[in-house]
Design a protein around this motif. Structure first.
Motif, PDB file in Angstrom:
ATOM      1  N   LEU A  74     -19.668 -13.074  29.487  1.00 56.25           N
ATOM      2  CA  LEU A  74     -19.794 -13.051  30.945  1.00 56.25           C
ATOM      3  C   LEU A  74     -18.539 -12.466  31.594  1.00 56.25           C
ATOM      4  CD1 LEU A  74     -21.466 -16.541  31.564  1.00 56.25           C
ATOM      5  CD2 LEU A  74     -22.556 -14.295  31.716  1.00 56.25           C
ATOM      6  N   SER A  75     -17.382 -12.814  31.052  1.00 51.72           N
ATOM      7  CA  SER A  75     -16.132 -12.294  31.604  1.00 51.72           C
ATOM      8  C   SER A  75     -16.061 -10.780  31.460  1.00 51.72           C
ATOM      9  CB  SER A  75     -14.932 -12.946  30.909  1.00 51.72           C
ATOM     10  OG  SER A  75     -14.921 -14.343  31.124  1.00 51.72           O
ATOM     11  N   PHE A  76     -16.503 -10.285  30.316  1.00 56.64           N
ATOM     12  CA  PHE A  76     -16.500  -8.839  30.093  1.00 56.64           C
ATOM     13  C   PHE A  76     -17.421  -8.125  31.087  1.00 56.64           C
ATOM     14  CE2 PHE A  76     -18.929  -5.380  28.022  1.00 56.64           C
ATOM     15  CZ  PHE A  76     -17.939  -4.420  28.036  1.00 56.64           C
ATOM     16  N   LEU A  77     -18.561  -8.722  31.372  1.00 56.83           N
ATOM     17  CA  LEU A  77     -19.526  -8.113  32.286  1.00 56.83           C
ATOM     18  C   LEU A  77     -19.178  -8.357  33.749  1.00 56.83           C
ATOM     19  CD1 LEU A  77     -22.824  -8.980  30.376  1.00 56.83           C
ATOM     20  CD2 LEU A  77     -21.701  -6.760  30.516  1.00 56.83           C
ATOM     21  N   GLY A  78     -18.131  -9.125  34.004  1.00 60.57           N
ATOM     22  CA  GLY A  78     -17.729  -9.383  35.377  1.00 60.57           C
ATOM     23  C   GLY A  78     -18.584 -10.414  36.076  1.00 60.57           C
ATOM     24  N   ILE A  79     -19.246 -11.297  35.325  1.00 65.01           N
ATOM     25  CA  ILE A  79     -20.102 -12.337  35.889  1.00 65.01           C
ATOM     26  C   ILE A  79     -19.347 -13.668  35.842  1.00 65.01           C
ATOM     27  CG2 ILE A  79     -22.326 -13.504  35.772  1.00 65.01           C
ATOM     28  CD1 ILE A  79     -22.534 -10.556  36.400  1.00 65.01           C
TER      29      ILE A  79
END
Length: 534
Positions: free
Chosen positions: A93-98
């Motif tokens: 999620l952090s990688f996807l900006g969520i």
């Protein structure tokens, strides 16, 4: 802000829990002025594993489509109680900006993942211990765990409060006669095949309702299964032989044998079908007549109780190692993707340690042993340089992709500027009348569209960066590649390293003996230099 709501409850007894969680999350979003675009839920599913969590999997697929910018849930344990699972989800999620936000803790960060993840994992361990303790106490009070056992009927009984007594059983007379016949015939020297043939000839169905087979009678020694090994028939319930552990890679539960000193034995004389002496005699015969000669010889060779215990412990360790072995369809990075340039065919695993193609008798290249293939292939990997990556990035088709991404970003920027100018014109025109409900709804819709464009722009920019190698990324990717090569030079069977190189080179061609050509996917190679994108 566009958000998604996720809820989960563990058992069917909590049938209203999911609805309560969703209602609480919606109220929380309303107070925060969040716009809920979708709601996902998993009902009557444990948080110990991600398997069968359809709601969670659907939400993660929506994450990759950028349908929302934040996930709201009541508590971190609703997502998962497993430390590794929650950490992996948070990393994705952090990688996807969520962002991940809970009603009880607010926005989640690395500190929550560490502390709450540990607390949730300890809760699961404590719950498992309590459940096991309760089952053991129930067994010692006379209840029989598990499903139906051949020779017994499950019966319904109730306590003084009208609650059902689980595990109550009674002897089935017809099946008990079959069990006595089996034990008597085996003790008299009949073989397993002869006993099965007699039962099938009499038309007696096996416990599964099918034909009788030897494995139904003798089972396996390591798990102490089979009718002839069932201690309940002599009035002794053996419990707590197995434990279930979650496989670290698949997330599925795997059964593992416990040490013998952890087994629990409870006398239940009312359920005895045969004499204890006959049962013990049959166990001695099984050891001497077992088809697994090595196991029988190992037992006989044990001169002392200490040696027997050591041999048993070694056998259990070997069995456990086989249970938790990583599932691998492909052993090496070139397995299933190896081609022969001389014959034009696919090279296959012909026999232990040797690859060859269908024209192995006439082909000058085939056959080749695995150590040679590994050495040649790793040498080809080691020959990849910064110039190769730069040449790939400069290819016309890659340049066209970058140009396409640039045009998409420019189009989004133009749309955003146009829409903002449109909104500014409307606000200037309406002046004080811009606060009406209809105007506010119109502005919210435009704001949602602007946010969606922003998310699309971020995703397109990431895709462009994936085909635009910088010197730092190139250097990091080559260093990671060298590390994988070194790992396989010392440990050719390393599963993780082989999997990583399979993605980098999905096709390997043997040009001639000593020379290998790699079909390199440079996009995957560059991911080695961006661990957050791997």
């Amino acid at each position: 802000m566009l958000v998604a709501v996720y809820a989960r409850h563990s058992t069917e007894h909590q049938c209203t829990s999911t609805a309560d969680q969703i209602a609480r999350c919606h109220a929380y979003c309303a107070a925060k002025d969040y716009i809920v675009v979708d709601t996902y839920a998993d009902e009557a599913l444990s948080g110990a594993t991600l398997a069968n969590r359809r709601g969670l999997h659907a939400m993660m697929r929506a994450v990759t489509r950028s349908d929302f910018e934040r996930i709201i849930t009541e508590d971190l344990s609703r997502i998962s109680r497993d430390q590794s699972d929650i950490a992996a989800l948070y990393k994705k999620l952090s990688f996807l900006g969520i962002a991940l936000e809970t009603v009880s803790e607010g926005e989640i960060n690395e500190l929550h993942i560490g502390l709450k993840g540990t607390m949730n994992a300890l809760y699961l361990k404590d719950l498992a211990d309590k459940t096991r303790r309760g089952m053991i106490a129930s067994v010692k009070r006379g209840a029989i765990p598990g499903g139906r056992t051949y020779g017994y009927d499950l019966i319904k009984r109730y306590d003084h409060a009208g609650e059902p007594i689980r595990g109550a059983r009674a002897i089935n007379p017809g099946e008990a006669d079959v069990i006595r016949t089996i034990f008597t015939d085996y003790a008299e020297g009949q073989s397993l095949k002869r006993i099965c043939a007699n039962l099938n000839a009499m038309g007696i169905a096996s416990p599964a309702g099918k034909r009788w087979l030897p494995n139904v009678l003798v089972g396996t020694a390591s798990r102490q299964t089979g009718i002839l090994r069932q201690t309940l028939y002599k009035g002794l319930l053996t419990f707590n032989k197995m434990q279930f552990k979650k496989h670290p890679e698949t997330g599925k539960r795997t059964s593992v044998m416990r040490p013998r000193d952890e087994w629990i034995e409870v006398a239940v004389p009312d359920l005895a079908i045969i004499d204890a002496g006959l049962f013990d005699k049959v166990q001695d015969l099984i050891k001497t007549r077992a088809t697994a000669r090595e196991e029988a010889a190992e037992e006989k060779a044990a001169a002392t109780a200490e040696q027997a215990a050591a041999r048993e412990a070694a056998r259990q360790r070997k069995w456990r190692a086989a249970q938790v072995k990583s599932p691998q369809k492909r052993r090496y990075f070139f397995s299933g993707h190896l081609l022969c340039a001389a014959s034009g065919g696919t090279m296959r695993y012909h026999r232990k340690g040797v690859y060859g193609c269908d024209h192995a008798r006439t082909c000058p290249t085939c056959t080749i042993e695995v150590p040679e293939l590994m050495r040649w292939s790793l040498a080809a990997f080691r020959a990849i340089t910064e110039a190769d990556i730069a040449a790939w990035a400069a290819r016309p088709e890659v340049a066209v992709q970058r140009q396409g991404f640039d045009e998409m970003i420019a189009a989004i920027d133009a749309s955003v500027a146009s829409k903002r100018a449109e909104v500014a014109t409307i606000l200037d025109t309406l002046g004080s009348h811009a606060r009406t409900r209809e105007v506010q709804r119109y502005l919210e819709e435009r704001e949602q569209r602007l946010r969606r464009w922003h998310i699309d722009r971020v995703n397109i920019k990431r895709r462009r960066e994936a085909i635009t190698p910088t010197p730092a990324v190139t250097d990091a990717a080559l260093r990671a590649l060298r590390s994988l090569i070194t790992t396989l030079e010392t440990d050719p069977d390393n599963h993780l390293a082989n999997t990583a190189l399979r993605r980098v080179a999905p096709r390997v061609t043997v040009v001639r003996r000593g020379t290998v050509s790699l079909h390199v996917t440079y996009r995957e190679l560059l991911k080695l230099g961006r661990p957050d994108q791997g």
